[in-house]
Design a protein around this motif. Structure first.
Motif, PDB file in Angstrom:
ATOM      1  N   PRO A 106     120.624 -45.325  57.901  1.00 50.21           N
ATOM      2  CA  PRO A 106     121.262 -46.333  57.047  1.00 50.21           C
ATOM      3  C   PRO A 106     122.693 -46.577  57.488  1.00 50.21           C
ATOM      4  CG  PRO A 106     121.141 -44.222  55.910  1.00 50.21           C
ATOM      5  CD  PRO A 106     120.374 -44.061  57.201  1.00 50.21           C
ATOM      6  N   GLY A 107     123.285 -47.632  56.966  1.00 48.93           N
ATOM      7  CA  GLY A 107     124.612 -48.026  57.422  1.00 48.93           C
ATOM      8  C   GLY A 107     125.685 -46.993  57.167  1.00 48.93           C
ATOM      9  N   GLU A 108     125.504 -46.132  56.120  1.00 48.31           N
ATOM     10  CA  GLU A 108     126.564 -45.186  55.808  1.00 48.31           C
ATOM     11  C   GLU A 108     126.432 -43.858  56.547  1.00 48.31           C
ATOM     12  OE1 GLU A 108     123.302 -44.986  52.686  1.00 48.31           O
ATOM     13  OE2 GLU A 108     124.533 -46.508  53.668  1.00 48.31           O
ATOM     14  N   ALA A 109     125.379 -43.657  57.319  1.00 49.55           N
ATOM     15  CA  ALA A 109     125.192 -42.402  58.056  1.00 49.55           C
ATOM     16  C   ALA A 109     125.961 -42.468  59.368  1.00 49.55           C
ATOM     17  CB  ALA A 109     123.707 -42.142  58.295  1.00 49.55           C
ATOM     18  N   TRP A 110     127.283 -42.395  59.276  1.00 49.53           N
ATOM     19  CA  TRP A 110     128.128 -42.628  60.435  1.00 49.53           C
ATOM     20  C   TRP A 110     128.244 -41.420  61.351  1.00 49.53           C
ATOM     21  CZ3 TRP A 110     129.341 -47.297  61.845  1.00 49.53           C
ATOM     22  CH2 TRP A 110     129.462 -48.305  60.901  1.00 49.53           C
ATOM     23  N   LEU A 111     128.169 -40.202  60.801  1.00 52.50           N
ATOM     24  CA  LEU A 111     128.469 -39.024  61.616  1.00 52.50           C
ATOM     25  C   LEU A 111     127.503 -38.842  62.788  1.00 52.50           C
ATOM     26  CD1 LEU A 111     130.373 -36.703  62.016  1.00 52.50           C
ATOM     27  CD2 LEU A 111     128.985 -35.321  60.454  1.00 52.50           C
ATOM     28  N   PRO A 112     126.169 -38.819  62.574  1.00 53.87           N
ATOM     29  CA  PRO A 112     125.281 -38.719  63.745  1.00 53.87           C
ATOM     30  C   PRO A 112     125.408 -39.917  64.673  1.00 53.87           C
ATOM     31  CG  PRO A 112     124.025 -39.178  61.750  1.00 53.87           C
ATOM     32  CD  PRO A 112     125.405 -38.836  61.314  1.00 53.87           C
ATOM     33  N   MET A 113     125.731 -41.069  64.106  1.00 54.16           N
ATOM     34  CA  MET A 113     125.933 -42.259  64.916  1.00 54.16           C
ATOM     35  C   MET A 113     127.108 -42.061  65.873  1.00 54.16           C
ATOM     36  SD  MET A 113     126.502 -46.080  63.392  1.00 54.16           S
ATOM     37  CE  MET A 113     125.165 -45.842  62.241  1.00 54.16           C
ATOM     38  N   VAL A 114     128.199 -41.515  65.356  1.00 48.28           N
ATOM     39  CA  VAL A 114     129.389 -41.286  66.178  1.00 48.28           C
ATOM     40  C   VAL A 114     129.095 -40.296  67.295  1.00 48.28           C
ATOM     41  CG1 VAL A 114     131.722 -40.329  66.157  1.00 48.28           C
ATOM     42  CG2 VAL A 114     131.008 -41.886  64.357  1.00 48.28           C
ATOM     43  N   LEU A 115     128.380 -39.220  66.972  1.00 45.80           N
ATOM     44  CA  LEU A 115     128.083 -38.205  67.983  1.00 45.80           C
ATOM     45  C   LEU A 115     127.247 -38.784  69.121  1.00 45.80           C
ATOM     46  CD1 LEU A 115     127.318 -35.141  65.671  1.00 45.80           C
ATOM     47  CD2 LEU A 115     129.403 -35.606  66.981  1.00 45.80           C
ATOM     48  N   LEU A 116     126.224 -39.568  68.779  1.00 48.00           N
ATOM     49  CA  LEU A 116     125.387 -40.162  69.818  1.00 48.00           C
ATOM     50  C   LEU A 116     126.167 -41.161  70.663  1.00 48.00           C
ATOM     51  CD1 LEU A 116     121.969 -40.720  68.013  1.00 48.00           C
ATOM     52  CD2 LEU A 116     122.407 -39.236  69.960  1.00 48.00           C
ATOM     53  N   LEU A 117     127.015 -41.944  70.013  1.00 49.74           N
ATOM     54  CA  LEU A 117     127.781 -42.946  70.750  1.00 49.74           C
ATOM     55  C   LEU A 117     128.812 -42.291  71.661  1.00 49.74           C
ATOM     56  CD1 LEU A 117     128.290 -45.641  67.986  1.00 49.74           C
ATOM     57  CD2 LEU A 117     126.810 -45.777  69.985  1.00 49.74           C
ATOM     58  N   ILE A 118     129.431 -41.211  71.206  1.00 51.28           N
ATOM     59  CA  ILE A 118     130.390 -40.506  72.059  1.00 51.28           C
ATOM     60  C   ILE A 118     129.697 -39.952  73.297  1.00 51.28           C
ATOM     61  CG2 ILE A 118     131.846 -38.450  72.193  1.00 51.28           C
ATOM     62  CD1 ILE A 118     132.712 -38.975  69.340  1.00 51.28           C
ATOM     63  N   LEU A 119     128.517 -39.358  73.108  1.00 48.88           N
ATOM     64  CA  LEU A 119     127.779 -38.817  74.247  1.00 48.88           C
ATOM     65  C   LEU A 119     127.329 -39.920  75.204  1.00 48.88           C
ATOM     66  CD1 LEU A 119     125.606 -36.086  72.479  1.00 48.88           C
ATOM     67  CD2 LEU A 119     127.642 -35.752  73.889  1.00 48.88           C
ATOM     68  N   SER A 120     127.103 -41.119  74.683  1.00 51.52           N
ATOM     69  CA  SER A 120     126.699 -42.224  75.558  1.00 51.52           C
ATOM     70  C   SER A 120     127.817 -42.628  76.512  1.00 51.52           C
ATOM     71  CB  SER A 120     126.276 -43.431  74.720  1.00 51.52           C
ATOM     72  OG  SER A 120     127.397 -44.046  74.112  1.00 51.52           O
ATOM     73  N   GLY A 121     129.040 -42.174  76.243  1.00 55.88           N
ATOM     74  CA  GLY A 121     130.153 -42.500  77.127  1.00 55.88           C
ATOM     75  C   GLY A 121     129.937 -42.033  78.554  1.00 55.88           C
ATOM     76  N   LEU A 122     129.157 -40.957  78.746  1.00 49.34           N
ATOM     77  CA  LEU A 122     128.893 -40.476  80.103  1.00 49.34           C
ATOM     78  C   LEU A 122     128.183 -41.539  80.926  1.00 49.34           C
ATOM     79  CD1 LEU A 122     128.925 -38.090  82.115  1.00 49.34           C
ATOM     80  CD2 LEU A 122     126.697 -37.429  81.195  1.00 49.34           C
ATOM     81  N   TRP A 123     127.187 -42.193  80.324  1.00 43.90           N
ATOM     82  CA  TRP A 123     126.439 -43.206  81.058  1.00 43.90           C
ATOM     83  C   TRP A 123     127.203 -44.516  81.144  1.00 43.90           C
ATOM     84  CZ3 TRP A 123     122.752 -41.487  83.937  1.00 43.90           C
ATOM     85  CH2 TRP A 123     122.121 -40.291  83.586  1.00 43.90           C
ATOM     86  N   VAL A 124     128.027 -44.798  80.146  1.00 44.92           N
ATOM     87  CA  VAL A 124     128.874 -45.988  80.243  1.00 44.92           C
ATOM     88  C   VAL A 124     129.863 -45.828  81.399  1.00 44.92           C
ATOM     89  CG1 VAL A 124     130.618 -47.375  79.060  1.00 44.92           C
ATOM     90  CG2 VAL A 124     128.630 -46.556  77.802  1.00 44.92           C
ATOM     91  N   GLY A 125     130.426 -44.626  81.535  1.00 39.51           N
ATOM     92  CA  GLY A 125     131.323 -44.373  82.658  1.00 39.51           C
ATOM     93  C   GLY A 125     130.625 -44.524  83.996  1.00 39.51           C
ATOM     94  N   ARG A 126     129.381 -44.065  84.079  1.00 38.00           N
ATOM     95  CA  ARG A 126     128.622 -44.231  85.321  1.00 38.00           C
ATOM     96  C   ARG A 126     128.343 -45.704  85.594  1.00 38.00           C
ATOM     97  NH1 ARG A 126     123.878 -40.115  86.532  1.00 38.00           N
ATOM     98  NH2 ARG A 126     124.314 -41.080  88.554  1.00 38.00           N
TER      99      ARG A 126
END
Length: 380
Positions: free
Chosen positions: A278-298
């Motif tokens: 749901p829209g208010e479940a931000w914490l797991p969303m943030v963790l997944l998005l931060i980890l996606s930074g590795l592939w964005v950097g690549r």
């Protein structure tokens, strides 16, 4: 070494100026004027940056560096004096964007033209992205904080730093010869070069769009999850650090290809978040998005490698177009924040799939027998 300071100081100023939106709004008493002053810089860079490739090809890298720095620093110095006068500040900001386009383009042109070895080009472009990423991290802390204390003093400080760097390069760097890898008998025109570079440019635009969207989304999501502005800054810094790790890893690879699984993982993660959480479940969303930074950097580093390979016959013009047109992704990314949460993640997922298709298409064209035969005939 001095070459890598250009993207650092330019990105530091751009990101810092973007974070100074509240201060600019207070100066002009108009959100539209404040936001337009920020936006016209990247817009000027995208629309005028194409000319830096021919300029460097004709006059050399050193001349391109000092010219871009002089324009960039003079524009910021003028803004420090005329900041309260919006029309004058807007014109100077346009000039600043033009100089910033040169500061973004010249390092890439130098990296592509000074060596034909793929590994060397990859390392140099990785250093450029590393420098720009460090500028993105430092911008809010250094220039953004200075804008809170005194906008005029902050602008004067970066203008003075630019002029000091201008003088150092002018005196310490030997004059460089114009790139000699391009054939003078048949100079490449902008349209054919743009067509040849289009897949790499599209890939880089998507990478820049993803990066800028996540740079805006992650601190917002972290603050929503914790009710703390400090948590947002920490999450943003952690994301940038992971992006740096991805850039450094990909820059050490000989081949520009990244694994499809990484890009698709981002796409599936975004789709999963848009459907399940749901829209208010931000914490797991943030963790997944931060980890996606590795592939964005690549993706960011891989786009540079793709571009360097496709610009072999017109390195100066090709990399000049590439380094400026890809900035448009940074304009598009923050605009995605206006979408609903589900629409935002679905859009990011679609962009990842498009980028992966683009990357796969480039790889297949490079390795197919017809492409190899065509290259062999051309070389002979």
């Amino acid at each position: 070494m001095l070459l890598y300071l250009l993207p650092f100081i330019d990105v530091l100023t751009e990101v810092g100026l973007a974070t100074a939106y509240p201060q600019l709004k207070h100066i002009y008493n108009s959100p539209l004027q404040a936001s337009s002053l920020i936006a016209v810089g990247p817009l000027a860079a995208v629309t005028t940056g194409w000319c830096w490739g021919p300029f460097v090809r004709r006059y050399g890298v050193k001349t391109g560096m000092v010219t871009a720095l002089l324009i960039w620093s003079a524009a910021l110095g003028g803004m420090s004096v005329l900041l309260a006068q919006y029309p004058a500040a807007l014109l100077l900001r346009l000039l600043h964007g033009f100089g910033g386009a040169g500061m973004a383009a010249v390092p890439f042109i130098a990296a592509a033209t000074r060596s034909t070895h793929t590994a060397t080009q990859s390392r140099r472009m990785g250093r450029i992205e590393l420098s720009a990423s460090l500028g993105a991290i430092s911008g809010p802390l250094v220039f953004g904080s200075a804008m809170v204390l005194s906008p005029r003093l902050a602008l004067t400080g970066v203008a003075g730093t630019g002029m000091a760097l201008f003088g150092t390069i002018l005196l310490a760097v030997p004059r460089s010869q114009p790139p000699s890898r391009e054939k003078p008998a048949k100079p490449a025109t902008a349209v054919p070069v743009l067509q040849h570079m289009a897949p790499a440019i599209l890939y880089a635009i998507i990478a820049a769009c993803l990066l800028s969207a996540l740079e805006t989304l992650i601190p917002t999501a972290a603050e929503s999850a914790t009710d703390s502005a400090l948590a947002g800054k920490i999450a943003a810094a952690l994301f940038e650090a992971i992006v740096l790790a991805g850039i450094l890893y990909q820059s050490r690879q000989i081949h520009p290809d990244t694994r499809a699984g990484g890009l698709l993982a981002i796409a599936f993660s975004c789709l999963l978040l848009s459907v399940v959480l749901p829209g208010e479940a931000w914490l797991p969303m943030v963790l997944l998005l931060i980890l996606s930074g590795l592939w964005v950097g690549r993706m960011v580093a891989g786009g540079n490698q793709f571009a360097a390979r496709r610009a072999q016959n017109a390195a100066a013009r090709g990399m000049g177009l590439y380094s400026t047109i890809r900035i448009s992704g940074s304009i598009i990314g923050p605009m995605l924040m206006n979408l609903p949460t589900a629409g935002l993640f679905a859009t990011l997922a679609i962009l990842c799939v498009i980028a992966d298709i683009t990357r796969t298409g480039i790889r297949q064209r490079r390795h197919c027998p017809e492409a190899r035969q065509s290259r062999d005939l051309r070389d002979r």
